[in-house]
Design an enzyme around this catalytic site. Structure first.
Site, mmCIF file in Angstrom:
data_model
loop_
_atom_site.group_PDB
_atom_site.id
_atom_site.type_symbol
_atom_site.label_atom_id
_atom_site.label_comp_id
_atom_site.label_asym_id
_atom_site.label_seq_id
_atom_site.Cartn_x
_atom_site.Cartn_y
_atom_site.Cartn_z
ATOM 1 N N GLY A 16 0.789 -1.172 0.105
ATOM 2 C CA GLY A 16 0.219 -0.090 -0.008
ATOM 3 C C GLY A 16 0.663 1.217 -0.076
ATOM 4 N N SER A 141 -4.077 -12.628 -3.835
ATOM 5 C CA SER A 141 -2.776 -13.414 -3.964
ATOM 6 C C SER A 141 -2.910 -14.463 -4.642
ATOM 7 C CB SER A 141 -2.741 -13.729 -2.351
ATOM 8 O OG SER A 141 -2.067 -15.027 -1.865
ATOM 9 N N TYR A 154 -6.347 -18.200 5.883
ATOM 10 C CA TYR A 154 -5.904 -16.937 4.984
ATOM 11 C C TYR A 154 -6.356 -16.999 3.546
ATOM 12 C CZ TYR A 154 -2.784 -13.828 2.461
ATOM 13 O OH TYR A 154 -2.463 -12.648 1.649
HETATM 14 N N1 LIG Z 1 3.302 -10.302 1.823
HETATM 15 C C1 LIG Z 1 3.104 -11.162 1.029
HETATM 16 O O1 LIG Z 1 3.713 -12.088 0.817
HETATM 17 C C2 LIG Z 1 1.726 -11.086 0.192
HETATM 18 C C3 LIG Z 1 0.624 -10.046 0.550
HETATM 19 N N2 LIG Z 1 -0.657 -10.004 -0.168
HETATM 20 C C4 LIG Z 1 -1.692 -9.017 0.522
HETATM 21 O O2 LIG Z 1 -1.030 -7.696 0.210
HETATM 22 C C5 LIG Z 1 -1.819 -6.891 0.967
HETATM 23 C C6 LIG Z 1 -0.737 -6.111 1.888
HETATM 24 O O3 LIG Z 1 0.070 -6.842 2.452
HETATM 25 P P1 LIG Z 1 1.610 -6.208 2.804
HETATM 26 O O4 LIG Z 1 1.936 -4.934 1.972
HETATM 27 O O5 LIG Z 1 2.454 -7.520 2.094
HETATM 28 O O6 LIG Z 1 1.650 -6.472 4.243
HETATM 29 P P2 LIG Z 1 1.731 -5.396 5.434
HETATM 30 O O7 LIG Z 1 1.564 -5.819 6.749
HETATM 31 O O8 LIG Z 1 3.199 -4.387 5.060
HETATM 32 O O9 LIG Z 1 0.646 -4.209 4.982
HETATM 33 C C7 LIG Z 1 -0.601 -4.681 5.418
HETATM 34 C C8 LIG Z 1 -1.386 -3.215 5.788
HETATM 35 O O10 LIG Z 1 -2.868 -3.646 5.990
HETATM 36 C C9 LIG Z 1 -3.132 -2.716 7.038
HETATM 37 N N3 LIG Z 1 -4.302 -3.279 7.733
HETATM 38 C C10 LIG Z 1 -4.565 -4.376 8.618
HETATM 39 N N4 LIG Z 1 -5.682 -4.329 8.785
HETATM 40 C C11 LIG Z 1 -6.448 -3.184 8.624
HETATM 41 C C12 LIG Z 1 -7.847 -2.804 8.957
HETATM 42 N N5 LIG Z 1 -8.303 -3.038 9.621
HETATM 43 N N6 LIG Z 1 -7.984 -1.392 8.096
HETATM 44 C C13 LIG Z 1 -6.939 -0.803 7.336
HETATM 45 N N7 LIG Z 1 -5.830 -1.265 7.401
HETATM 46 C C14 LIG Z 1 -5.389 -2.317 7.749
HETATM 47 C C15 LIG Z 1 -2.096 -2.685 7.848
HETATM 48 O O11 LIG Z 1 -1.877 -1.614 8.872
HETATM 49 P P3 LIG Z 1 -1.330 -1.639 10.108
HETATM 50 O O12 LIG Z 1 0.009 -1.121 10.190
HETATM 51 O O13 LIG Z 1 -2.161 -0.806 10.987
HETATM 52 O O14 LIG Z 1 -1.356 -3.056 10.786
HETATM 53 C C16 LIG Z 1 -0.749 -2.316 6.910
HETATM 54 O O15 LIG Z 1 -0.881 -0.966 6.377
HETATM 55 C C17 LIG Z 1 -2.764 -7.901 1.539
HETATM 56 O O16 LIG Z 1 -4.046 -7.780 1.426
HETATM 57 C C18 LIG Z 1 -2.048 -9.296 1.870
HETATM 58 O O17 LIG Z 1 -2.895 -10.230 1.878
HETATM 59 C C19 LIG Z 1 -0.467 -10.996 -1.179
HETATM 60 C C20 LIG Z 1 0.182 -11.827 -1.487
HETATM 61 C C21 LIG Z 1 1.429 -11.794 -0.853
HETATM 62 C C1 LIG Z 2 7.097 -22.333 -2.541
HETATM 63 C C2 LIG Z 2 6.487 -23.699 -1.824
HETATM 64 C C3 LIG Z 2 5.817 -23.792 -0.719
HETATM 65 C C4 LIG Z 2 5.386 -22.357 -0.137
HETATM 66 C C5 LIG Z 2 4.789 -21.436 -0.568
HETATM 67 C C6 LIG Z 2 4.608 -20.045 0.274
HETATM 68 C C7 LIG Z 2 4.927 -20.074 1.437
HETATM 69 C C8 LIG Z 2 3.930 -18.977 -0.413
HETATM 70 C C9 LIG Z 2 3.294 -17.826 0.133
HETATM 71 C C10 LIG Z 2 2.550 -17.109 -0.443
HETATM 72 C C11 LIG Z 2 2.055 -16.096 0.318
HETATM 73 C C12 LIG Z 2 2.665 -15.352 1.462
HETATM 74 C C13 LIG Z 2 0.976 -15.470 -0.363
HETATM 75 C C14 LIG Z 2 0.537 -14.277 0.206
HETATM 76 O O1 LIG Z 2 -0.537 -13.906 0.119
HETATM 77 C C15 LIG Z 2 5.171 -24.806 -0.042
HETATM 78 C C16 LIG Z 2 3.897 -24.982 -0.063
HETATM 79 C C17 LIG Z 2 6.032 -25.149 1.063
HETATM 80 C C18 LIG Z 2 5.494 -26.167 -1.029
HETATM 81 C C19 LIG Z 2 6.912 -25.893 -1.782
HETATM 82 C C20 LIG Z 2 6.924 -24.903 -2.639
#
Ligand SMILES: NC(=O)C1=CN([C@@H]2O[C@H](COP(=O)(O)OP(=O)(O)OC[C@H]3O[C@@H](n4cnc5c(N)ncnc54)[C@H](OP(=O)(O)O)[C@@H]3O)[C@@H](O)[C@H]2O)C=CC1
Ligand SMILES: CC1=C(/C=C/C(C)=C/C=C/C(C)=C/C=O)C(C)(C)CCC1
Length: 307
Positions: A16, A141, A154
């Site tokens: 974000g 995601s 999740y």
């Molecule tokens: N990181 C990853 O591996 C992945 C993340 N995503 C998705 O990306 C998006 C952003 O995550 P990411 O940037 O990685 O993580 P961060 O934890 O860095 O950011 C998450 C943000 O969401 C905010 N948040 C949580 N709850 C609320 C709420 N009730 N109202 C408003 N804001 C809120 C947090 O605020 P605060 O600081 O107050 O907690 C923070 O600003 C999420 O939807 C996540 O599911 C998707 C794929 C992979």
């Molecule tokens: C690569 C890989 C794995 C893990 C994947 C992960 C951990 C993905 C995380 C994704 C996220 C955090 C998405 C957020 O929205 C497993 C399943 C262990 C199996 C072996 C290959």
């Protein structure tokens, strides 16, 4: 041309924050960004990254996706309530065996990741429909299309997002609205740190020995390495998202990580659904050989993509 107004949720860190800053710094000044967060005491990082765009192409506002009142107040404070582009980004993770999680913890994940989006759209969609214009962008995601071990709730929250959006997309088309799901794989942000720390501190006493061992010695043990070898940065996701926003006919789904595509492809390759489950099973449980071979394969793909 007047800049497009963009409202982004969850801008205190990660994707974000990176997206808000990237759009506010657009050289052609095509966007006016409302960067929102639930807790304004956490705004310092954004203020610093926004620099001189603050108060010009970027304003910071309070918005908690779990509070209808907070959403209403925020949207009503925007001139003419006009939001051209909504980026639903706020979200949280949860890992571990379900025996060790409370229903309240699970409910908070659903409330934030799924109902957070629903609340936003209940407030913003009617205006977009009236204007017959708008782009709704959702940070979903790869777990919105494919489950992963120990991410049960999740993944369910992101599947809910995807099902909701797939249904809504048909109506959106009728109103000339655009809807896009951004599907990142692992991204190195606070999300990853919080989830890992919570996992490390988790009370595993409610789980049997085999499950607790699987979580600690397979999942958590390899977690950091998976993020290191596969993980993208928040800036990478921001770049993909801006590209989608600027595309004339944006796709409904967009995966950001080509290293992850071979895994999601398994889902579409087998309508019975056994292929991805069997493959993940082998990758995880024959981990001595296959898991490390998979990680090496990912490293090779990464090396080749850099060349
Ligand atoms: N990181 C990853 O591996 C992945 C993340 N995503 C998705 O990306 C998006 C952003 O995550 P990411 O940037 O990685 O993580 P961060 O934890 O860095 O950011 C998450 C943000 O969401 C905010 N948040 C949580 N709850 C609320 C709420 N009730 N109202 C408003 N804001 C809120 C947090 O605020 P605060 O600081 O107050 O907690 C923070 O600003 C999420 O939807 C996540 O599911 C998707 C794929 C992979
Ligand atoms: C690569 C890989 C794995 C893990 C994947 C992960 C951990 C993905 C995380 C994704 C996220 C955090 C998405 C957020 O929205 C497993 C399943 C262990 C199996 C072996 C290959």
């Amino acid at each position: 041309m007047a800049p497009k107004t963009v409202l982004i949720t969850g801008c205190s860190s990660g994707i974000g924050l990176a997206l808000a800053v990237k759009m506010a710094r657009d050289e052609q000044k095509r966007f006016k960004v409302y960067a929102t967060m639930r807790n304004l005491t956490r705004k310092d990082k954004l203020v610093e990254a926004a620099g001189n765009t603050l108060g010009k192409t970027l304003d910071i506002k309070q918005l908690d996706v779990c509070s209808e009142e907070s959403i209403k107040t925020c949207v009503s404070s925007i001139p003419d309530r006009r939001i051209d582009i909504l980026v639903s980004n706020a979200g949280m993770g949860l890992i571990g065996p379900i025996e060790c999680q409370t229903i309240d913890e699970m409910r908070t994940v659903m409330d934030t990741n799924f109902f957070g989006l629903v609340r936003l759209l209940k407030e913003i969609l009617p205006d977009m429909k009236k204007r017959k214009s708008g782009h709704i962008v959702i940070i979903s995601s790869v777990m919105g299309i494919q489950g992963i071990l120990f991410n049960d709730v999740y993944a369910a929250s992101k599947f809910a997002v995807e099902g909701f959006c797939e249904s809504l997309a048909i109506q959106a088309l009728k109103f000339k609205l655009q809807l896009s799901l951004i599907e990142p794989g692992p991204v190195i942000t606070e999300f990853e740190k919080k989830v890992f720390e919570d996992g490390m501190k988790m009370d595993l006493s409610a789980a049997d020995e085999e499950t607790a061992d699987m979580f600690t010695n397979i999942y958590l043990k390899n977690y950091k390495q998976i993020f290191q070898s596969l993980g993208q940065s928040a800036e990478d996701i921001a770049e993909h998202t801006v590209k989608i926003i600027l595309t004339e006919n944006p796709p409904f789904r967009h995966q950001t990580n080509t290293l992850y595509t071979p895994m999601t492809t398994l889902k579409y390759a087998d309508p019975n659904g056994d292929l991805p489950i069997d493959t993940f099973y082998k990758m995880v449980f024959q981990h001595d050989k296959i898991f490390s071979a998979s990680l090496n394969f990912i490293k090779l793909l990464r090396w080749r993509s850099r060349k």
